[in-house]
Write a protein that holds these residues in place. Structure first.
Motif, PDB file in Angstrom:
ATOM      1  N   ILE A   1      -2.383   2.069  -7.424  1.00 12.62           N
ATOM      2  CA  ILE A   1      -1.432   3.066  -7.920  1.00 12.62           C
ATOM      3  C   ILE A   1      -1.578   3.241  -9.424  1.00 12.62           C
ATOM      4  N   ASN A   2      -1.774   2.148 -10.127  1.00 14.87           N
ATOM      5  CA  ASN A   2      -1.957   2.209 -11.572  1.00 14.87           C
ATOM      6  C   ASN A   2      -3.169   3.061 -11.935  1.00 14.87           C
ATOM      7  N   ILE A   3      -4.271   2.866 -11.222  1.00 13.33           N
ATOM      8  CA  ILE A   3      -5.482   3.661 -11.469  1.00 13.33           C
ATOM      9  C   ILE A   3      -5.214   5.133 -11.159  1.00 13.33           C
ATOM     10  N   GLU A   4      -4.548   5.387 -10.046  1.00  8.74           N
ATOM     11  CA  GLU A   4      -4.224   6.765  -9.655  1.00  8.74           C
ATOM     12  C   GLU A   4      -3.370   7.454 -10.710  1.00  8.74           C
ATOM     13  N   CYS A   5      -2.332   6.769 -11.202  1.00  4.74           N
ATOM     14  CA  CYS A   5      -1.422   7.377 -12.171  1.00  4.74           C
ATOM     15  C   CYS A   5      -2.125   7.691 -13.489  1.00  4.74           C
ATOM     16  N   LEU A   6      -2.948   6.766 -13.966  1.00  3.67           N
ATOM     17  CA  LEU A   6      -3.653   7.002 -15.225  1.00  3.67           C
ATOM     18  C   LEU A   6      -4.675   8.124 -15.078  1.00  3.67           C
ATOM     19  N   ALA A   7      -5.375   8.143 -13.950  1.00  2.00           N
ATOM     20  CA  ALA A   7      -6.355   9.213 -13.720  1.00  2.00           C
ATOM     21  C   ALA A   7      -5.662  10.567 -13.664  1.00  2.00           C
TER      22      ALA A   7
ATOM     23  N   GLU B   1       7.317   2.019 -15.584  1.00  2.00           N
ATOM     24  CA  GLU B   1       8.156   2.110 -14.402  1.00  2.00           C
ATOM     25  C   GLU B   1       7.590   1.266 -13.269  1.00  2.00           C
ATOM     26  N   GLN B   2       8.470   0.937 -12.334  1.00  2.00           N
ATOM     27  CA  GLN B   2       8.040   0.191 -11.152  1.00  2.00           C
ATOM     28  C   GLN B   2       7.362   1.138 -10.167  1.00  2.00           C
ATOM     29  N   GLU B   3       6.364   0.616  -9.469  1.00  4.52           N
ATOM     30  CA  GLU B   3       5.699   1.347  -8.395  1.00  4.52           C
ATOM     31  C   GLU B   3       5.824   0.543  -7.103  1.00  4.52           C
ATOM     32  N   PRO B   4       5.690   1.188  -5.952  1.00  7.62           N
ATOM     33  CA  PRO B   4       5.838   0.483  -4.675  1.00  7.62           C
ATOM     34  C   PRO B   4       4.895  -0.713  -4.555  1.00  7.62           C
ATOM     35  N   GLU B   5       5.426  -1.806  -4.052  1.00 11.00           N
ATOM     36  CA  GLU B   5       4.627  -3.021  -3.850  1.00 11.00           C
ATOM     37  C   GLU B   5       4.288  -3.252  -2.385  1.00 11.00           C
ATOM     38  N   LYS B   6       4.844  -2.407  -1.513  1.00 10.67           N
ATOM     39  CA  LYS B   6       4.560  -2.510  -0.083  1.00 10.67           C
ATOM     40  C   LYS B   6       3.984  -1.182   0.391  1.00 10.67           C
TER      41      LYS B   6
ATOM     42  N   VAL C   1     -14.693  -2.071 -10.350  1.00 14.19           N
ATOM     43  CA  VAL C   1     -14.867  -2.464  -8.946  1.00 14.19           C
ATOM     44  C   VAL C   1     -13.732  -1.881  -8.097  1.00 14.19           C
ATOM     45  N   LEU C   2     -12.514  -1.912  -8.632  1.00 11.01           N
ATOM     46  CA  LEU C   2     -11.370  -1.372  -7.896  1.00 11.01           C
ATOM     47  C   LEU C   2     -11.502   0.131  -7.673  1.00 11.01           C
TER      48      LEU C   2
ATOM     49  N   ILE D   1       4.467  -0.764 -14.562  1.00 10.46           N
ATOM     50  CA  ILE D   1       4.844  -2.039 -15.159  1.00 10.46           C
ATOM     51  C   ILE D   1       4.476  -3.229 -14.266  1.00 10.46           C
ATOM     52  N   ASN D   2       4.407  -3.016 -12.964  1.00  6.11           N
ATOM     53  CA  ASN D   2       4.076  -4.106 -12.037  1.00  6.11           C
ATOM     54  C   ASN D   2       2.660  -3.954 -11.479  1.00  6.11           C
ATOM     55  N   ARG D   3       1.763  -3.409 -12.309  1.00  5.17           N
ATOM     56  CA  ARG D   3       0.409  -3.097 -11.845  1.00  5.17           C
ATOM     57  C   ARG D   3      -0.382  -4.325 -11.426  1.00  5.17           C
ATOM     58  N   ASN D   4      -0.039  -5.491 -11.933  1.00  2.00           N
ATOM     59  CA  ASN D   4      -0.789  -6.696 -11.598  1.00  2.00           C
ATOM     60  C   ASN D   4      -0.178  -7.478 -10.444  1.00  2.00           C
ATOM     61  N   ARG D   5       0.789  -6.868  -9.751  1.00  2.00           N
ATOM     62  CA  ARG D   5       1.478  -7.605  -8.688  1.00  2.00           C
ATOM     63  C   ARG D   5       0.588  -7.796  -7.456  1.00  2.00           C
ATOM     64  N   ASN D   6      -0.113  -6.762  -7.011  1.00  2.00           N
ATOM     65  CA  ASN D   6      -0.986  -6.896  -5.844  1.00  2.00           C
ATOM     66  C   ASN D   6      -2.023  -5.760  -5.858  1.00  2.00           C
ATOM     67  N   LEU D   7      -2.837  -5.712  -4.820  1.00  2.00           N
ATOM     68  CA  LEU D   7      -3.915  -4.717  -4.768  1.00  2.00           C
ATOM     69  C   LEU D   7      -3.360  -3.294  -4.742  1.00  2.00           C
ATOM     70  N   LEU D   8      -2.278  -3.080  -4.008  1.00  2.00           N
ATOM     71  CA  LEU D   8      -1.694  -1.741  -3.918  1.00  2.00           C
ATOM     72  C   LEU D   8      -1.238  -1.249  -5.287  1.00  2.00           C
TER      73      LEU D   8
END
Length: 420
Positions: free
Chosen positions: A190-196, A264-269, A376-377, A179-186
């Motif tokens: 994580i979003n790409i990893e989870c979908l893959a 769901e939320q994913e780590p931002e740090k 690119v990511l 849900i917070n995939r656009n918050r930062n690079l990390l």
């Protein structure tokens, strides 16, 4: 400059392991992609004449005041008969007002109940909290959601319908999104990893082998299965992986239902991410040590292979990456010389291109992820994010094998402001 037969052997062995994994993942990618085009979006339906069964939704919560009201809002908005569900929030010793928030909402809606874990039983982790929740649940189907989840309205219907339609299924598993995939690079990585993972591993294994692994959230399981297996293992900090193994040992299966989506939320740090992933890796260490002998005896063999492969995946991937990276760096600086004959540079390039192609096509299955920016990511993640897993696995190995540190279930940090 150092050169030897052993050095060449190590290099070739690491390349062979990586290529076995690449070919196998390519097979899973193809079958998962075909599944996503063919069956993934089929709307499950109940058998004719059936009524929607009663469901108990369990949400373990420890200091979740930042997110629990939003989670309850989404659970109460589920497109499921209101008189056929109960929601039990398991308040595991919270001291931030989580219980007060739940009780306020429960006073307005009789479907919600706050189960307070007795102090002498509290703080023992998610598995222990879920076992108490099952004891308090009234119904034969148990749905599990994490305290930060925002399930889409039709997710519970899809999971229940697929489970009821197939008596051989012990549980049905949905898909989770960041849900917070656009918050930062990390969070984008994580979003790409989870979908893959879900469109390649989960969908591919389900389509090819009829195998799916339980996640930590967004699934429905039969109460009788939990009773037969005595529920979750309280010593397992990856309780989902451990329960998965025992379910397959009984001859039952777990189904994948990607129409059932939760956010769901994913780590931002990076520090939070590292602690969470290390916990996952240590959890797999525990499950592997507990079940490896029994897995070798499990039938059919193909399921045993897949489950064992899943458990050792961390070590196989990271060992191969570490060996090849180390030898590559040493060769660049003239410290070693590799004389093994083979088109290794071209093989490496092909492996990289396959990685980018597979993940990019996987992302295209989600309309909101099909973009040049994500392409690119994916390229960038190959050289950065993916390499961090070597550190995670190394830390887990040191903690479990060398230092033998006690395993502690540590919850992931939550964030109050979550863009949807």
């Amino acid at each position: 400059m150092y050169s030897s037969l052993w050095l060449d052997t190590f290099f070739v062995a690491s390349a062979a392991i990586l290529w076995f994994m690449i070919v196998y993942q390519l097979l899973l990618f193809v079958t998962g992609y075909l599944y996503s085009r063919r069956d993934a979006w089929v709307v499950p339906s109940l058998p004719r004449g059936s009524d929607w069964p009663m469901v108990s939704i369990l949400v373990p919560a420890r200091n979740e005041a930042r997110v629990i009201d939003g989670t309850l809002e989404h659970l109460l908005a589920l497109d499921y008969p209101a008189d056929r569900m109960e929601i039990i929030i398991i308040d595991d010793g919270s001291n931030d007002g989580t219980g007060d928030i739940v009780e306020t909402i429960a006073a307005r809606d009789a479907r919600v109940r706050c189960l307070k874990v007795p102090p002498h039983l509290g703080g023992r982790g998610k598995s222990a909290a879920l076992k108490l929740g099952v004891d308090a649940a009234q119904h034969d189907l148990i749905a599990i959601y994490d305290a930060d989840n925002r399930p889409e309205a039709g997710s519970l219907r899809a999971l229940v319908a697929a489970l009821v339609a197939d008596p051989n299924l012990a549980a049905t598993v949905g898909k989770f999104r960041c849900i917070n995939r656009n918050r930062n690079l990390l969070t984008r990585f994580i979003n790409i990893e989870c979908l893959a993972f879900q469109w390649i591993m989960q969908a591919g294994r389900w389509s090819l082998l009829g195998v799916t692994t339980l996640p930590g959230t967004n699934f429905v399981i039969r109460r009788e299965v939990l009773s037969d297996l005595d529920g979750w293992d309280e010593n397992a900090i990856s309780e989902d992986a451990e329960l998965t193994i025992r379910i397959y040992e009984t001859g039952r299966r777990i189904g994948f239902v990607p129409r059932a989506v939760t956010w769901e939320q994913e780590p931002e740090k990076i520090t939070t991410w590292f602690r969470q992933r290390t916990r996952w890796a240590r959890g797999h260490n525990y499950v592997l040590a507990k079940h490896v002998r029994r897995l070798l005896e499990l039938r059919p063999r193909v399921i045993a292979f897949e489950l064992l492969y899943t458990l050792i995946l961390y070590y196989v991937v990271c060992a191969a990456i570490f060996i090849s990276d180390l030898l590559f760096i040493m060769a660049v600086f003239g410290l070693v010389s590799i004389h093994a004959i083979g088109p290794y540079s071209r093989i490496w390039v092909l492996a990289f291109l396959l990685f980018v192609l597979e993940v990019s096509i996987t992302l295209s299955r989600e309309k909101d992820e099909d973009s040049l920016y994500n392409l690119v990511l994916v390229v960038f993640a190959y050289f950065t994010y993916c390499q961090l897993w070597v550190l995670v696995v190394a830390r887990a190995f040191v903690d479990d094998v060398i230092l033998r540190r006690k395993k502690i279930w540590a919850k992931t940090e939550r964030f109050a402001e979550v863009p949807e």
